[in-house]
Design a protein around this motif. Structure first.
Motif, PDB file in Angstrom:
ATOM      1  N   PHE A  81     -16.976  19.953 -16.941  1.00  0.00           N
ATOM      2  CA  PHE A  81     -17.670  19.627 -18.189  1.00  0.00           C
ATOM      3  C   PHE A  81     -16.627  19.148 -19.196  1.00  0.00           C
ATOM      4  CE2 PHE A  81     -20.393  21.538 -21.861  1.00  0.00           C
ATOM      5  CZ  PHE A  81     -20.786  20.270 -22.239  1.00  0.00           C
TER       6      PHE A  81
ATOM      7  N   THR B 185     -15.859  17.508 -22.864  1.00  0.00           N
ATOM      8  CA  THR B 185     -16.400  17.256 -24.196  1.00  0.00           C
ATOM      9  C   THR B 185     -15.452  16.409 -25.054  1.00  0.00           C
ATOM     10  OG1 THR B 185     -15.477  19.331 -25.029  1.00  0.00           O
ATOM     11  CG2 THR B 185     -17.740  19.392 -24.194  1.00  0.00           C
ATOM     12  N   ALA B 186     -14.209  16.258 -24.628  1.00  0.00           N
ATOM     13  CA  ALA B 186     -13.203  15.519 -25.387  1.00  0.00           C
ATOM     14  C   ALA B 186     -13.169  14.053 -24.960  1.00  0.00           C
ATOM     15  CB  ALA B 186     -11.833  16.168 -25.189  1.00  0.00           C
ATOM     16  N   SER B 187     -12.263  13.290 -25.574  1.00  0.00           N
ATOM     17  CA  SER B 187     -12.122  11.867 -25.285  1.00  0.00           C
ATOM     18  C   SER B 187     -10.729  11.559 -24.763  1.00  0.00           C
ATOM     19  CB  SER B 187     -12.378  11.051 -26.555  1.00  0.00           C
ATOM     20  OG  SER B 187     -13.697  11.260 -27.005  1.00  0.00           O
TER      21      SER B 187
ATOM     22  N   ARG C  37     -20.229  16.543 -15.658  1.00  0.00           N
ATOM     23  CA  ARG C  37     -20.880  16.247 -16.941  1.00  0.00           C
ATOM     24  C   ARG C  37     -19.814  15.815 -17.933  1.00  0.00           C
ATOM     25  NH1 ARG C  37     -24.570  20.252 -20.729  1.00  0.00           N
ATOM     26  NH2 ARG C  37     -24.633  18.837 -22.516  1.00  0.00           N
ATOM     27  N   VAL C  38     -20.000  14.636 -18.512  1.00  0.00           N
ATOM     28  CA  VAL C  38     -19.048  14.093 -19.484  1.00  0.00           C
ATOM     29  C   VAL C  38     -19.808  13.759 -20.758  1.00  0.00           C
ATOM     30  CG1 VAL C  38     -17.313  12.322 -19.931  1.00  0.00           C
ATOM     31  CG2 VAL C  38     -17.648  13.162 -17.597  1.00  0.00           C
ATOM     32  N   ASP C  39     -19.583  14.537 -21.815  1.00  0.00           N
ATOM     33  CA  ASP C  39     -20.219  14.292 -23.114  1.00  0.00           C
ATOM     34  C   ASP C  39     -19.318  13.483 -24.050  1.00  0.00           C
ATOM     35  OD1 ASP C  39     -22.418  15.692 -22.259  1.00  0.00           O
ATOM     36  OD2 ASP C  39     -22.081  17.437 -23.530  1.00  0.00           O
ATOM     37  N   GLY C  40     -18.009  13.497 -23.813  1.00  0.00           N
ATOM     38  CA  GLY C  40     -17.069  12.750 -24.649  1.00  0.00           C
ATOM     39  C   GLY C  40     -17.125  11.270 -24.327  1.00  0.00           C
TER      40      GLY C  40
END
Length: 64
Positions: free
Chosen positions: A6, A8-10, A27-30
């Motif tokens: 997972f 969340t960063a870039s 899962r990649v939110d960034g």
């Protein structure tokens, strides 16, 4: 929900991982991440959940 990986960063490189038997494999939110050479299989809610604005290598879906 359990994810194998997972992000969340870039600005990360997510490379050469194996994710199996989780809710979501990768899962990649960034944003601005490079996703390449990963293997995901048998994850119950999906193998990949990748937000927009990421660089993703070709995904080849294996036939079960």
């Amino acid at each position: 929900m359990k994810q194998c990986i997972f992000i969340t960063a870039s600005g990360n490189r997510i490379d050469n991982n194996t994710c199996a038997v989780n809710a979501i494999g990768l899962r990649v939110d960034g944003s601005r991440n490079l996703i390449t050479r990963n293997t995901c299989d048998s994850n119950t809610s999906g193998n990949w959940l990748i937000a927009a604005n990421n660089a993703v290598a070709t995904i080849i879906q294996a036939v079960s």
